[in-house]
Design an enzyme around this catalytic site. Structure first.
Site, mmCIF file in Angstrom:
data_model
loop_
_atom_site.group_PDB
_atom_site.id
_atom_site.type_symbol
_atom_site.label_atom_id
_atom_site.label_comp_id
_atom_site.label_asym_id
_atom_site.label_seq_id
_atom_site.Cartn_x
_atom_site.Cartn_y
_atom_site.Cartn_z
ATOM 1 N N SER A 160 1.168 -1.383 -0.192
ATOM 2 C CA SER A 160 -0.418 0.310 -0.188
ATOM 3 C C SER A 160 0.898 1.551 0.151
ATOM 4 O O SER A 160 2.821 1.025 0.638
ATOM 5 C CB SER A 160 -0.904 -0.148 1.097
ATOM 6 O OG SER A 160 -1.580 1.685 1.346
ATOM 7 N N TYR A 220 -2.944 -1.451 10.239
ATOM 8 C CA TYR A 220 -2.398 -1.644 9.201
ATOM 9 C C TYR A 220 -0.904 -1.171 8.212
ATOM 10 O O TYR A 220 -0.686 -1.691 7.617
ATOM 11 C CB TYR A 220 -4.074 -0.440 8.048
ATOM 12 C CG TYR A 220 -4.398 -1.030 6.833
ATOM 13 C CD1 TYR A 220 -3.980 -2.179 6.519
ATOM 14 C CD2 TYR A 220 -3.320 0.425 5.874
ATOM 15 C CE1 TYR A 220 -4.998 -1.897 4.951
ATOM 16 C CE2 TYR A 220 -3.405 -0.339 4.284
ATOM 17 C CZ TYR A 220 -4.093 -1.415 4.069
ATOM 18 O OH TYR A 220 -4.089 -1.579 3.090
HETATM 19 P P1 NAD Z 1 -11.547 -6.317 -0.397
HETATM 20 O O1 NAD Z 1 -11.852 -6.746 0.702
HETATM 21 O O2 NAD Z 1 -11.843 -6.338 -1.659
HETATM 22 O O3 NAD Z 1 -10.413 -7.550 -0.524
HETATM 23 C C1 NAD Z 1 -9.560 -8.313 0.523
HETATM 24 C C2 NAD Z 1 -9.921 -9.341 0.491
HETATM 25 O O4 NAD Z 1 -8.789 -10.700 1.343
HETATM 26 C C3 NAD Z 1 -11.381 -9.956 0.335
HETATM 27 O O5 NAD Z 1 -11.197 -11.287 -0.527
HETATM 28 C C4 NAD Z 1 -11.019 -10.325 1.761
HETATM 29 O O6 NAD Z 1 -12.301 -12.455 1.373
HETATM 30 C C5 NAD Z 1 -9.762 -11.223 1.984
HETATM 31 N N1 NAD Z 1 -9.380 -11.685 2.765
HETATM 32 C C6 NAD Z 1 -9.306 -11.221 4.961
HETATM 33 N N2 NAD Z 1 -9.427 -12.062 5.336
HETATM 34 C C7 NAD Z 1 -8.167 -13.360 4.742
HETATM 35 C C8 NAD Z 1 -8.428 -14.162 5.158
HETATM 36 N N3 NAD Z 1 -7.540 -14.575 6.680
HETATM 37 N N4 NAD Z 1 -7.925 -15.311 4.232
HETATM 38 C C9 NAD Z 1 -8.133 -14.670 2.959
HETATM 39 N N5 NAD Z 1 -8.372 -14.535 2.685
HETATM 40 C C10 NAD Z 1 -8.518 -13.070 3.390
HETATM 41 O O7 NAD Z 1 -9.618 -5.025 -0.266
HETATM 42 P P2 NAD Z 1 -9.276 -4.834 -1.421
HETATM 43 O O8 NAD Z 1 -9.030 -3.185 -1.666
HETATM 44 O O9 NAD Z 1 -9.323 -5.508 -3.171
HETATM 45 O O10 NAD Z 1 -7.681 -5.451 -0.645
HETATM 46 C C11 NAD Z 1 -6.749 -6.315 -1.421
HETATM 47 C C12 NAD Z 1 -5.067 -5.712 -0.585
HETATM 48 O O11 NAD Z 1 -5.069 -4.676 -1.393
HETATM 49 C C13 NAD Z 1 -5.380 -5.427 0.546
HETATM 50 O O12 NAD Z 1 -4.246 -6.076 1.378
HETATM 51 C C14 NAD Z 1 -5.240 -4.443 0.812
HETATM 52 O O13 NAD Z 1 -4.496 -4.141 1.718
HETATM 53 C C15 NAD Z 1 -4.600 -3.807 -0.178
HETATM 54 N N6 NAD Z 1 -4.702 -2.290 -0.717
HETATM 55 C C16 NAD Z 1 -5.544 -1.654 -1.153
HETATM 56 C C17 NAD Z 1 -5.711 -0.865 -1.533
HETATM 57 C C18 NAD Z 1 -7.413 0.408 -1.691
HETATM 58 O O14 NAD Z 1 -7.515 1.399 -2.091
HETATM 59 N N7 NAD Z 1 -8.199 -0.244 -2.302
HETATM 60 C C19 NAD Z 1 -5.182 0.511 -1.152
HETATM 61 C C20 NAD Z 1 -3.624 0.016 -0.771
HETATM 62 C C21 NAD Z 1 -3.830 -1.882 -0.912
#
Ligand code: NAD
Length: 270
Positions: free
Chosen positions: A155, A168
């Site tokens: 991130s 986080y």
């Molecule tokens: P999201 O909530 O749509 O997806 C997260 C996924 O992780 C979901 O499918 C959830 O079921 C899964 N998950 C959670 N706990 C789990 C576990 N114990 N075992 C297996 N799967 C698990 O959110 P996203 O935005 O798609 O996030 C995906 C990644 O991207 C994360 O690591 C998040 O920190 C990172 N991220 C997202 C953003 C953003 O703006 N959306 C920005 C920076 C980083």
């Protein structure tokens, strides 16, 4: 795209947390470029099925697999199952992650451990299984110039502090050094480990930041490109990092953030 032009043809990818958001976008992009994809999920089989269905409709291949990435036995079983079905694993996308936000002085140990357990320990557990398999198999030149590729979903908060999200931000700072250390340790074996650092991407994790026009307007103040990112933006970066086009790229975080790291507060001269 012809089979010949597909960059990941014949390779096997595990994408954790692929039932939603960025993971779903990455899984679809890797599959569209020829990889067989394990769509990992922890709690929503219906959503994982939808992702797999969409992959198959585009002529791709894969299966869904339930595993909690913070549980060692689940992770080991996911790799065993993948290797028994497809013979090996070429690409791991360590994507699963979540937030449990709280003011730091009110943050419970449960909130801290939950986020670290999934966002950081989960990446450790999956990466360790992947590296073991990469070492066992070695390089197969027809598949890839590398013995294996790991992409850690980090991130912008691996470098930008984030008030109210200490667990986080600490997890993503940890992912940065985990990624770099593994990259350094296994570069001689031609295992490549990199991160993607998304900015604000339109997914359920940050729904509150884009759901209303007012929230979206506030969000855009942080993004010089003046648009929120989409899961497809991350999918394209993941395909590149996983492919031999990035063969000499190791130990970096590729920020895909519309310029969020460019101190947008200084846009109008500070
Ligand atoms: P999201 O909530 O749509 O997806 C997260 C996924 O992780 C979901 O499918 C959830 O079921 C899964 N998950 C959670 N706990 C789990 C576990 N114990 N075992 C297996 N799967 C698990 O959110 P996203 O935005 O798609 O996030 C995906 C990644 O991207 C994360 O690591 C998040 O920190 C990172 N991220 C997202 C953003 C953003 O703006 N959306 C920005 C920076 C980083």
């Amino acid at each position: 795209m012809t089979a010949k032009s597909k960059k990941l043809q014949g390779q096997v990818a595990i994408v954790t947390g692929a039932s939603s958001g960025i993971g779903a976008g990455v899984a679809k992009a890797l599959a569209a470029d020829g990889a067989s994809v394990v769509v990992n999920y922890s709690s929503s089989p219906d959503k994982a099925e939808e992702v797999l269905e969409s992959i198959k409709q585009e002529g791709g291949e894969g299966f869904i697999y339930k595993a909690d990435v913070s549980q060692e036995a689940d992770v080991k079983q996911m790799f065993r199952e993948t290797i028994s079905r497809y013979g090996t694993v070429d690409i791991l996308v360590n994507n699963a992650g979540l937030q449990r936000d709280a003011k730091f002085h009110e943050m419970s140990l449960e909130q801290w451990n939950h986020v670290i357990g999934i966002n950081l320990t989960g990446q450790f557990l999956c990466a360790r299984e992947a590296v073991q398999e990469f070492i066992r198999r070695g390089i197969v030149p027809e598949r890839s110039a590398s013995a294996g590729k790991i992409i850690c979903m980090s991130s912008v908060h691996e470098v930008i502090p984030w008030a109210g999200h200490a667990n986080y931000a600490a997890s993503k700072g940890g992912v940065m050094m985990l990624m770099k250390t593994i990259a350094q340790e296994y570069a001689p074996l031609k295992i490549r480990v990199n991160s993607i650092g998304p900015g604000a991407i339109r997914t359920p994790i940050n729904y509150a930041a884009w759901q209303t026009p007012q929230a979206y307007e506030q969000l855009l103040k942080l993004i010089p490109a003046k648009r929120i990112g989409e899961a497809e933006d991350i999918g394209k970066a993941a395909v590149w990092l996983a492919s031999d086009d990035a063969e000499y790229v190791n130990g970096i975080t590729l920020f895909v953030d519309g310029g969020m790291l460019l101190y947008p507060g200084f846009e109008d001269n500070g």
